[in-house]
Design a protein around this motif. Structure first.
Motif, PDB file in Angstrom:
ATOM      1  N   VAL A 127       3.681 -55.299   2.254  1.00 13.17           N
ATOM      2  CA  VAL A 127       4.463 -55.393   1.011  1.00 13.17           C
ATOM      3  C   VAL A 127       4.335 -54.136   0.156  1.00 13.17           C
ATOM      4  N   GLN A 144       4.667 -55.902  -8.745  1.00 10.79           N
ATOM      5  CA  GLN A 144       3.488 -55.819  -7.892  1.00 10.79           C
ATOM      6  C   GLN A 144       2.805 -57.173  -7.750  1.00 10.79           C
ATOM      7  N   GLN A 146       4.325 -60.004  -7.803  1.00  3.62           N
ATOM      8  CA  GLN A 146       5.143 -60.781  -6.880  1.00  3.62           C
ATOM      9  C   GLN A 146       4.865 -60.371  -5.442  1.00  3.62           C
ATOM     10  N   ARG A 147       4.635 -59.101  -5.208  1.00  2.17           N
ATOM     11  CA  ARG A 147       4.310 -58.629  -3.861  1.00  2.17           C
ATOM     12  C   ARG A 147       2.982 -59.215  -3.378  1.00  2.17           C
ATOM     13  N   MET A 178      13.234 -55.956  -5.010  1.00  7.83           N
ATOM     14  CA  MET A 178      12.393 -56.985  -4.414  1.00  7.83           C
ATOM     15  C   MET A 178      13.169 -57.853  -3.434  1.00  7.83           C
ATOM     16  N   ASP A 181      13.364 -56.014  -0.261  1.00 10.09           N
ATOM     17  CA  ASP A 181      12.077 -55.998   0.432  1.00 10.09           C
ATOM     18  C   ASP A 181      11.793 -57.331   1.107  1.00 10.09           C
ATOM     19  N   ILE A 182      12.077 -58.434   0.391  1.00  8.65           N
ATOM     20  CA  ILE A 182      11.846 -59.762   0.967  1.00  8.65           C
ATOM     21  C   ILE A 182      12.701 -59.962   2.211  1.00  8.65           C
TER      22      ILE A 182
END
Length: 356
Positions: A127, A144, A146-147, A178, A181-182
């Protein structure tokens, strides 16, 4: 030690959840294929979060079955379902370091302490937080944190990863990053993911399939393109992307197309099998081209009621066909409030839904 997706199908069979006499979820049948990201989308109170919580085991169905990986888990507690959940609030332990938060769920595993740390570091690297091991949550930004929550869920190698409004606490720019990224992590690991949001753009951006819910039931499900281009009814058309629902009437039909009258303008659209003559014409804001030239054939006359400049484009509220219509235009298409314009409609971006 590697983090690998062990994706499984999720199946809901006639699942109902009642709170007293109120059915928050009403006879929902749903199949989520292994390795896909499916979004439950809808307004507040539609039943999407309750549905997610029943998959997680945090709520028990009043009736129906929840099946994960071919196993009936309806009566099993959360820790026996092989699922992980990323919460809206992140739910990090404030007194624990990032490393301790991520490895917390591995404490009961058979892994050695060193193996647990190695797996946690791998999750953090995945992540983009390598080297953040010793920081506290208070020393991290919202994105961050959330990561970290995502890494904590990933290291458990769940069959199903659940997201409950994971980006709602982030600003718009960070939400976009985000969600990308997810989606990238989900595709890379081949995870089965169920994602809850009320944000239509977010759902369109990340999903293999979207399930639109309304009043505890599934209103429509399909790919983002299916729902955007072929909404099943006025609710879905209005909820998926911005849409103008303009009353119109079908005046002719044949096997391939229907002729729709909108004021004095007639449009020929593909025949989708819609019954009844009174319909809503679904006009997407991007499906309109404005022209200052009057009297053009095949166009709809309109008056600019409001013009809003947003840097990358203009937003216009028009008065046309007896009601307001919202459209977007490139920056070069500039019209002042009060101007008379012609609306040229892109028939490939139009849809018809039944009018009650």
């Amino acid at each position: 030690m590697s983090i690998e997706g062990r994706s499984a199908a999720v199946k809901l069979e006639a699942v109902t959840k009642k709170f007293g006499a109120v059915a928050a979820v009403d006879t929902v049948d749903l199949l989520i294929e292994p390795g896909t990201l499916v979004t439950l989308l809808g307004p507040s109170g539609c039943g999407k979060t309750t549905t997610l919580r029943m998959i997680a085991g945090l709520e028990a169905p009043s009736s129906g079955r929840v099946v994960i990986g071919g196993k009936d888990v309806t009566l099993l507690p959360p820790n026996e379902r092989d699922v992980s959940m990323v919460f809206q609030s992140y739910a990090l332990f404030p007194h624990m370091t990032v490393m301790e938060n991520v490895s917390y769920g591995l404490r009961e595993s058979e892994l050695s302490r060193d193996a647990q740390k190695a797996k946690a570091r791998e999750g953090l690297a995945l992540v983009g937080l390598a080297g953040y091991d010793e920081r506290l949550p208070s020393e991290l930004s919202g994105g961050q944190q959330q990561r970290v929550a995502v890494a904590r869920a990933l290291v458990l190698e769940p069959q199903v990863l659940l997201f409950d409004e994971p980006l709602s606490n982030l600003d718009a720019k960070l939400r976009r990053k985000m969600r990308e990224d997810i989606r990238e992590i989900q595709l890379k690991l081949g995870l089965t993911a169920v994602y809850v949001t009320h944000d239509q753009e977010e759902a369109l951006a990340v999903s293999d399939k979207i399930v639109v819910m309304n009043k505890g039931r599934i209103a429509q499900q399909g790919t983002p393109a299916d729902l955007y281009e072929r909404p099943a009814d006025a609710f879905v058309a209005d909820f998926i992307g911005s849409a103008n629902l303009v009353p119109a009437e079908i005046v002719a039909r044949d096997q391939t197309g229907v002729t729709v009258a909108l004021g004095l303008t007639k449009l020929v659209l593909r025949n989708t099998g819609i019954t009844g003559d009174k319909v809503f014409l679904v006009i997407r804001p991007s499906g309109v081209t404005l022209d200052g030239e009057t009297g053009k054939t095949g166009t709809l006359p309109a008056k600019v009621a409001r013009a809003t400049y947003l840097g990358s484009h203009w937003e216009y509220t028009l008065e046309a066909a007896g009601q307001p219509i919202f459209v977007t235009q490139p920056v070069g298409k500039r019209f002042a409030a009060g101007a008379h314009v012609q609306m040229e409609l892109d028939t490939s971006q139009l849809a018809l839904v039944a009018r009650p």
